[in-house]
Design an enzyme around this catalytic site. Structure first.
Site, short mmCIF file in Angstrom:
data_model
loop_
_atom_site.label_atom_id
_atom_site.label_comp_id
_atom_site.label_asym_id
_atom_site.label_seq_id
_atom_site.Cartn_x
_atom_site.Cartn_y
_atom_site.Cartn_z
N ASP A 107 0.85 -1.19 0.00
CA ASP A 107 0.00 0.00 0.00
C ASP A 107 0.90 1.25 0.00
O ASP A 107 1.84 1.32 -0.77
CB ASP A 107 -0.96 -0.04 1.19
CG ASP A 107 -2.08 0.99 1.11
OD1 ASP A 107 -3.10 0.71 0.46
OD2 ASP A 107 -1.93 2.07 1.70
N TYR A 163 -2.91 10.98 1.66
CA TYR A 163 -3.52 11.00 0.33
C TYR A 163 -3.46 12.40 -0.27
O TYR A 163 -3.17 12.57 -1.45
CB TYR A 163 -4.97 10.52 0.41
CG TYR A 163 -5.11 9.04 0.62
CD1 TYR A 163 -5.49 8.21 -0.43
CD2 TYR A 163 -4.86 8.45 1.85
CE1 TYR A 163 -5.61 6.84 -0.26
CE2 TYR A 163 -4.97 7.09 2.04
CZ TYR A 163 -5.35 6.29 0.98
OH TYR A 163 -5.46 4.94 1.15
N HIS A 192 -4.81 -7.69 0.07
CA HIS A 192 -4.09 -6.44 0.28
C HIS A 192 -3.34 -6.41 1.60
O HIS A 192 -2.29 -5.79 1.72
CB HIS A 192 -5.10 -5.29 0.22
CG HIS A 192 -4.50 -3.93 0.24
ND1 HIS A 192 -3.74 -3.44 -0.80
CD2 HIS A 192 -4.54 -2.94 1.17
CE1 HIS A 192 -3.35 -2.21 -0.52
NE2 HIS A 192 -3.81 -1.89 0.67
#
Length: 380
Positions: free
Chosen positions: A181, A306, A358
């Site tokens: 990630d 982000y 993930h």
């Protein structure tokens, strides 16, 4: 006065008042109306959130989970003006290889609690001493018990530089790096920019642009179809976090149920399960991870990564050996030919697994450990 660059011992000791406050907030939850579908297409179902919140309130034992996390030696040090929290677990084996492991969102150091033992002490877990690592697991800035940035600029490149500084400060002039990630992006940049210290990287969820869309294999066609579905239906969270993390943060800071739902939905979407997140990750582990966001009030600060980095993914190619482990329920699954075109001769390990998603270290710790070991054996 102490030097801020000192390595300071750290222990998780959550005040009773914080746990009492959590319980009060859970008791006072104002619930939304129920979804109008019988699946997860509108988001995490209310009945499951209520079930999980009840367990969190009445059964989940934070003190026992806290004690388990505290079995790992933990520290804090100032990196580029920010206090960073990290686990540092040294191997009992003399020739162990230093490794920095980086989590992503919505993950935490809790992801690694079942793999640290086998990685640091393989002989105690049926392995070979030659595969031993000294493991360093930092909490990303604004995550867990790391401090929250108070100014812009803490993107993945700055984090990669901070981790390189951390490893040197710990006495590791040469090390390897692992990540998934956001951790994959940080690790990629460690390999691209800090090859004078980093000897190799291992990535789960490598960021690779397909080299060609001609003559696609069946698996490549499925990868593109799955990612298009994700782009259309699964990226609302990233659009919000990359544009308005502060606005989102008010709800996540005020409501533990809001923070719970925001995180656990991703474990249903991104793990190798049969429709339910607990098929892949057990309930206590899910809540361990949520607690590291709730207790640290990290809803907004974690989302800001982000805002900092989402529109500028690191397509720089590591200048060190690269290993890629592709788990079947990963968000994006590169093919071998795409990886070979992107990484070139630096690619020393590539494997497509039959299980896992993930959060591989959480879901399939045995496979994750084997992949890390196999990758870094190529450096011997």
């Amino acid at each position: 006065m102490t030097d801020p660059t000192d390595i300071r011992p750290f222990r998780i000791e959550v005040p009773d008042d914080d746990l009492d406050d959590l319980h009060r907030r859970l008791d006072a939850t104002r619930w939304p109306d129920e979804e109008t579908v019988d699946d997860w297409s509108q988001g995490i179902p209310r009945s499951y959130v209520q079930e999980l919140a009840t367990y969190w309130r009445d059964t989940y034992d934070w003190r026992a989970r806290e004690a388990r996390l505290n079995e790992f030696p933990q520290f804090v040090t100032d990196l580029d003006g920010l206090d960073v929290h990290f686990l540092h677990v040294r191997s009992p084996h003399e020739h162990a290889r230093p490794m920095v492991m980086t989590h992503g969102w919505p993950g935490s150091i809790a992801e690694f609690q079942d793999v640290i033992g086998p990685l640091t002490d393989p002989t105690a877990h049926g392995g070979d001493a030659a595969d031993a690592f000294h493991v360093v697991c930092p909490s990303l800035p604004g995550y867990g018990f790391s401090a929250k940035p108070t100014e812009p600029g803490w993107g993945v490149g700055r984090i990669a530089a901070a981790w390189d500084t951390l490893m040197a400060r710990l006495g590791y002039d040469r090390y390897v790096a692992q990540g998934g990630d956001w951790g994959s992006m940080v690790t990629t940049l460690i390999g691209a920019r800090h090859g004078d210290h980093c000897a190799g990287v291992h990535l789960n969820m490598p960021i690779v642009i397909p080299s060609s869309t001609d003559d696609l294999s069946e698996a490549e066609q499925q990868t593109i179809a799955d990612f298009e579905w994700h782009r259309q239906w699964g990226t609302g969270y990233s659009k919000i976090q990359s544009t308005r993390p502060q606005t989102l943060g008010y709800g996540l800071a005020d409501s533990p149920v809001g923070q719970l739902g925001w995180i656990v939905e991703k474990f249903q979407q991104w793990t190798d399960n049969d429709g339910h997140p607990e098929d892949a990750v057990d309930r206590d582990h899910l809540l361990d991870n949520v607690m590291l966001y709730w207790l640290a009030n990290a809803g907004a600060s974690s989302a800001r990564l982000y805002w900092e980095s989402f529109d500028s993914p690191p397509f720089e190619v590591p200048q060190v050996p690269v290993g890629c482990s592709i788990f079947p329920r990963e968000i994006f699954r590169t093919s071998r030919r795409w990886a070979e075109a992107h990484f070139g001769e630096q690619l020393v390990h590539f494997n497509e697994l039959e299980r896992g998603g993930h959060f591989a270290a959480f879901e399939v710790p045995d496979l994750f450990v084997d992949e890390v070991r196999t990758c870094f054996r190529q450096l011997a």
